[in-house]
Design an enzyme around this catalytic site. Structure first.
Site, PDB file in Angstrom:
ATOM      1  CE1 TYR A 159      -4.040  -1.986   0.252  1.00  0.00           C
ATOM      2  CE2 TYR A 159      -2.562  -3.447   1.446  1.00  0.00           C
ATOM      3  CZ  TYR A 159      -3.744  -3.227   0.760  1.00  0.00           C
ATOM      4  OH  TYR A 159      -4.628  -4.262   0.583  1.00  0.00           O
ATOM      5  CB  SER A 160       0.787   4.362  -2.042  1.00  0.00           C
ATOM      6  OG  SER A 160       0.741   3.669  -3.258  1.00  0.00           O
ATOM      7  CB  CYS A 338      -0.050   6.884  -8.196  1.00  0.00           C
ATOM      8  SG  CYS A 338      -0.068   5.584  -6.932  1.00  0.00           S
ATOM      9  CD  GLU A 378       4.600   2.568  -6.252  1.00  0.00           C
ATOM     10  OE1 GLU A 378       5.800   2.246  -6.382  1.00  0.00           O
ATOM     11  OE2 GLU A 378       4.149   3.120  -5.237  1.00  0.00           O
ATOM     12  CE1 TYR A 380      -3.936   0.733  -6.307  1.00  0.00           C
ATOM     13  CE2 TYR A 380      -1.755   1.756  -6.403  1.00  0.00           C
ATOM     14  CZ  TYR A 380      -3.101   1.791  -6.024  1.00  0.00           C
ATOM     15  OH  TYR A 380      -3.579   2.896  -5.370  1.00  0.00           O
TER      16      TYR A 380
HETATM   17  P1  FAD Z   1      -7.152 -10.141  -3.049  1.00  0.00           P
HETATM   18  O1  FAD Z   1      -7.911 -10.966  -2.105  1.00  0.00           O
HETATM   19  O2  FAD Z   1      -5.678 -10.371  -3.161  1.00  0.00           O
HETATM   20  O3  FAD Z   1      -7.813 -10.248  -4.457  1.00  0.00           O
HETATM   21  C1  FAD Z   1      -7.158  -9.756  -5.583  1.00  0.00           C
HETATM   22  C2  FAD Z   1      -7.370 -10.735  -6.686  1.00  0.00           C
HETATM   23  O4  FAD Z   1      -8.757 -10.812  -6.988  1.00  0.00           O
HETATM   24  C3  FAD Z   1      -6.714 -10.315  -7.979  1.00  0.00           C
HETATM   25  O5  FAD Z   1      -5.384 -10.740  -8.007  1.00  0.00           O
HETATM   26  C4  FAD Z   1      -7.567 -10.996  -8.997  1.00  0.00           C
HETATM   27  O6  FAD Z   1      -7.146 -12.339  -9.132  1.00  0.00           O
HETATM   28  C5  FAD Z   1      -8.929 -11.032  -8.359  1.00  0.00           C
HETATM   29  N1  FAD Z   1      -9.776  -9.957  -8.888  1.00  0.00           N
HETATM   30  C6  FAD Z   1      -9.675  -8.642  -8.631  1.00  0.00           C
HETATM   31  N2  FAD Z   1     -10.639  -7.961  -9.251  1.00  0.00           N
HETATM   32  C7  FAD Z   1     -11.351  -8.878  -9.933  1.00  0.00           C
HETATM   33  C8  FAD Z   1     -12.471  -8.807 -10.782  1.00  0.00           C
HETATM   34  N3  FAD Z   1     -13.057  -7.627 -11.053  1.00  0.00           N
HETATM   35  N4  FAD Z   1     -12.944  -9.954 -11.315  1.00  0.00           N
HETATM   36  C9  FAD Z   1     -12.372 -11.149 -11.053  1.00  0.00           C
HETATM   37  N5  FAD Z   1     -11.301 -11.277 -10.248  1.00  0.00           N
HETATM   38  C10 FAD Z   1     -10.807 -10.158  -9.707  1.00  0.00           C
HETATM   39  N6  FAD Z   1      -4.493  -0.456  -2.875  1.00  0.00           N
HETATM   40  C11 FAD Z   1      -5.119   0.518  -2.180  1.00  0.00           C
HETATM   41  O7  FAD Z   1      -6.322   0.384  -1.850  1.00  0.00           O
HETATM   42  N7  FAD Z   1      -4.455   1.655  -1.804  1.00  0.00           N
HETATM   43  C12 FAD Z   1      -3.153   1.871  -2.105  1.00  0.00           C
HETATM   44  O8  FAD Z   1      -2.589   2.917  -1.750  1.00  0.00           O
HETATM   45  C13 FAD Z   1      -2.461   0.844  -2.818  1.00  0.00           C
HETATM   46  N8  FAD Z   1      -1.166   1.000  -3.132  1.00  0.00           N
HETATM   47  C14 FAD Z   1      -0.514   0.017  -3.825  1.00  0.00           C
HETATM   48  C15 FAD Z   1       0.831   0.220  -4.141  1.00  0.00           C
HETATM   49  C16 FAD Z   1       1.496  -0.747  -4.850  1.00  0.00           C
HETATM   50  C17 FAD Z   1       2.968  -0.530  -5.192  1.00  0.00           C
HETATM   51  C18 FAD Z   1       0.834  -1.926  -5.249  1.00  0.00           C
HETATM   52  C19 FAD Z   1       1.544  -2.983  -6.026  1.00  0.00           C
HETATM   53  C20 FAD Z   1      -0.496  -2.132  -4.933  1.00  0.00           C
HETATM   54  C21 FAD Z   1      -1.190  -1.162  -4.206  1.00  0.00           C
HETATM   55  N9  FAD Z   1      -2.529  -1.342  -3.857  1.00  0.00           N
HETATM   56  C22 FAD Z   1      -3.181  -0.331  -3.182  1.00  0.00           C
HETATM   57  C23 FAD Z   1      -3.268  -2.588  -4.169  1.00  0.00           C
HETATM   58  C24 FAD Z   1      -3.148  -3.564  -2.984  1.00  0.00           C
HETATM   59  O9  FAD Z   1      -1.800  -3.999  -2.869  1.00  0.00           O
HETATM   60  C25 FAD Z   1      -3.994  -4.808  -3.129  1.00  0.00           C
HETATM   61  O10 FAD Z   1      -3.704  -5.407  -4.362  1.00  0.00           O
HETATM   62  C26 FAD Z   1      -5.493  -4.545  -3.070  1.00  0.00           C
HETATM   63  O11 FAD Z   1      -5.834  -3.966  -1.818  1.00  0.00           O
HETATM   64  C27 FAD Z   1      -6.269  -5.860  -3.226  1.00  0.00           C
HETATM   65  O12 FAD Z   1      -5.811  -6.763  -2.281  1.00  0.00           O
HETATM   66  P2  FAD Z   1      -6.821  -7.765  -1.563  1.00  0.00           P
HETATM   67  O13 FAD Z   1      -6.041  -8.644  -0.670  1.00  0.00           O
HETATM   68  O14 FAD Z   1      -7.942  -7.022  -0.961  1.00  0.00           O
HETATM   69  O15 FAD Z   1      -7.397  -8.584  -2.773  1.00  0.00           O
END
Ligand code: FAD
Ligand code: A2P
Length: 380
Positions: A159-160, A338, A378, A380
Site C-alpha cells: 500500500y502506498s 499512480c 506506480e 496496480y
Molecule cells: P485479493 O484478495 O488479493 O484479491 C485480488 C485478486 O482478486 C486479484 O489478483 C484478482 O485475481 C482477483 N480480482 C480482482 N478484481 C477482480 C475482478 N473484477 N474480477 C475477477 N477477479 C478479480 N491499494 C489501495 O487500496 N491503496 C493503495 O494505496 C495501494 N497501493 C498500492 C501500491 C502498490 C505498489 C501496489 C503494487 C499495490 C497497491 N494497492 C493499493 C493494491 C493492494 O496492494 C492490493 O492489491 C489490493 O488492496 C487488493 O488486495 P486484496 O487482498 O484485498 O485482494
C-alpha cells in the site's frame, strides 16, 4: 664414500628452505589473486542486490531505478541525471520478522452517495526497533491476519504511504494508508478482497503486521523549485496526498528543510464527487497557494468527455495539452502516475496526442523522461 654421502645429504638439506620459500611465494601469489577475485565478485553482488532492493523480493511488484546517466535533451533543454537515493530506507522489516503496528484510527474518506468503501488508516510506529522510518512516495507491506485456502499465512500486499515522514500528527511516529476495499462479482456472488477488507475492518487498538518500507520510484525531487504533475485515479492519490502535505501544510513546512516553490498540478479521477478523497485539504491548499497549486478533476460518472463518454483524467490531460507540455519541456518538471493500471494506455494515448500538438514525439520523449528520473509510475 661416507664423506661424500654426508655431503650430499647436507647439500640436500640446505635446499629445503629454498624449496619452502619458493612454495611460500607461489601460495602468496595465488592467495592474493583469490582474495582480489572474491572482493570483485562481492562488490558486483552488492551492486545487483542494491538495485534489486528498490522493492523487496518479497513483494509482488518490482520497481527498477535506472542508474544510467543520460545526456539527452527535451525541447532543447538538457535533462538532469538521475540520483541513486542511496540513503532512502528500505526493508527495515521483512515478512519473516514484520513489525506489529497498532491501529490508531480507521475512518471512511467517502461522502454520502459514494461508491464502495475507501478508508484512511493510521498505525502507531513508536515501538518499532529499529525504527520504521520512511519518506514520501514509499509503500509498506501489510500481512493480513488469517490463512489462505492452503492453510498458509496470507501473503503481504503493498500500500502506498499516504502520510509524510512526519505522520499525520507531525510527531514522526505514525504511518497512514488510503485503502479501497476490493469487491467484485463472481458467479453471482460478491467477493471481498482479503487484505483490503481486513484493513477496512480493523479497529483502533488492533495489531497489524507491517513490512517495509519499499520503493524508490515515486520519490520527490530534492529541488524546491521543481514542478510536480500528478495523475491519480482513486487511491492513487495516496502518495500525492503525502507530497501535497509536504508542500503546503504549515506544520510540515515548519518542520521541513524543503520549502516547495514550484508548481504542483493534480489531475484526480474519481467516479463521483462523493468519492473525491481529501477534498477539504486540497481546497485549503488551493486557497493558500493559488500560485503554486492547480487541481483538475475528472469525475467519471458525473462529467462527460468530448465524445460523450465517461470523463477520465486522460481527457483532462488532452484539454490541458499545451500548458502541460510547456511544463514538461522545463527540465524541472516531474510527472507522477499512480492508481489503476488500466489508465496507463489511456494516458499514453493522450500524451501522444498532446505531444503531437507541440511537434513532439511521445514515444521518444517518455523513455527520455524516464531515464532522467522525471517520469514516475506506480500502478496496480
Ligand atoms: P485479493 O484478495 O488479493 O484479491 C485480488 C485478486 O482478486 C486479484 O489478483 C484478482 O485475481 C482477483 N480480482 C480482482 N478484481 C477482480 C475482478 N473484477 N474480477 C475477477 N477477479 C478479480 N491499494 C489501495 O487500496 N491503496 C493503495 O494505496 C495501494 N497501493 C498500492 C501500491 C502498490 C505498489 C501496489 C503494487 C499495490 C497497491 N494497492 C493499493 C493494491 C493492494 O496492494 C492490493 O492489491 C489490493 O488492496 C487488493 O488486495 P486484496 O487482498 O484485498 O485482494
Ligand atoms: P469509472 O469507474 O467510472 O469507469 P475508484 O478507484 O474510486 O473507483 O476511482 C477510479 C477512477 O478511475 C474512477 O473514476 C474510474 O472510472 C476511473 N477509471 C476507470 N478506468 C479508467 C481508465 N482506464 N483510465 C482512466 N480512469 C479510469
Amino acid at each position: 664414500m661416507v664423506y661424500s654421502q654426508a655431503k650430499v645429504i647436507a647439500g640436500g638439506l640446505a635446499h629445503i628452505p629454498i624449496v619452502i620459500g619458493f612454495f611460500y611465494l607461489i601460495m602468496t601469489f595465488f592467495n592474493k589473486r583469490a582474495i582480489k577475485y572474491a572482493e570483485d565478485n562481492k562488490s558486483k553482488k552488492v551492486d545487483t542486490a542494491t538495485r534489486r532492493n528498490v522493492v523487496s523480493e518479497d513483494t509482488d511488484k518490482k520497481v527498477v531505478t535506472p542508474t544510467n546517466q543520460v545526456d539527452k535533451t527535451v525541447g532543447g533543454q538538457p535533462l538532469t541525471t538521475k540520483k541513486k537515493h542511496a540513503d532512502v530506507p528500505v526493508n527495515i522489516y521483512r515478512p519473516k520478522t514484520p513489525y506489529e503496528g497498532t491501529v490508531i484510527e480507521n475512518y471512511s474518506l467517502l461522502k454520502e452517495g459514494a461508491i464502495g468503501r475507501v478508508n484512511h488508516i493510521t498505525f502507531d510506529l513508536s515501538t518499532s526497533d529499529p525504527f520504521l522510518n520512511y519518506i514520501e512516495g514509499q509503500s509498506i507491506g501489510i500481512m493480513p491476519a488469517g490463512e489462505d485456502s492452503n492453510g498458509k499465512p496470507h501473503k503481504l500486499r503493498l500500500y502506498s504511504i499516504a502520510s509524510t515522514r512526519h505522520g499525520d500528527n507531525f510527531e514522526g511516529k505514525t504511518v497512514s494508508l488510503c485503502v479501497r476495499q476490493l469487491q467484485y462479482e463472481k458467479d453471482g456472488e460478491t467477493i471481498n478482497g482479503v487484505c483490503s477488507t481486513y484493513l477496512c475492518d480493523i479497529k483502533p487498538g488492533d495489531k497489524v503486521k507491517i513490512t517495509g518500507p519499499v520503493g524508490k520510484e515515486m520519490l520527490l525531487p530534492d529541488e524546491e523549485d521543481a514542478n510536480i504533475v500528478m495523475l491519480a485515479t482513486g487511491t492513487g492519490i495516496a502518495p500525492m496526498r503525502a507530497y501535497l502535505r509536504r508542500m503546503f501544510e504549515d506544520s510540515e513546512r515548519a518542520k521541513n528543510n524543503w520549502q516547495f516553490k514550484g508548481k504542483a498540478w493534480l489531475f484526480m479521477g474519481a467516479p463521483k464527487s462523493a468519492n473525491l478523497l481529501y477534498e477539504e485539504d486540497l481546497q485549503r491548499y488551493l486557497e493558500q497557494y493559488p500560485e503554486n497549486f492547480k487541481y483538475t478533476k475528472a469525475i467519471s460518472r458525473e462529467q462527460q468527455n468530448e465524445k460523450g463518454g465517461r470523463m477520465y483524467i486522460q481527457d483532462r490531460v488532452l484539454e490541458s495539452a499545451n500548458e502541460l507540455f510547456n511544463m514538461i519541456e522545463d527540465e524541472k518538471t516531474h510527472i507522477y502516475l499512480c492508481g489503476l493500471k488500466g489508465m496507463e494506455p489511456g494516458i499514453d494515448e493522450a500524451m501522444t496526442k498532446a505531444a503531437e500538438a507541440k511537434g513532439l514525439n511521445w514515444a521518444e520523449l517518455r523513455p527520455q523522461l524516464k531515464k532522467a528520473g522525471r517520469w514516475h509510475v506506480e500502478t496496480y
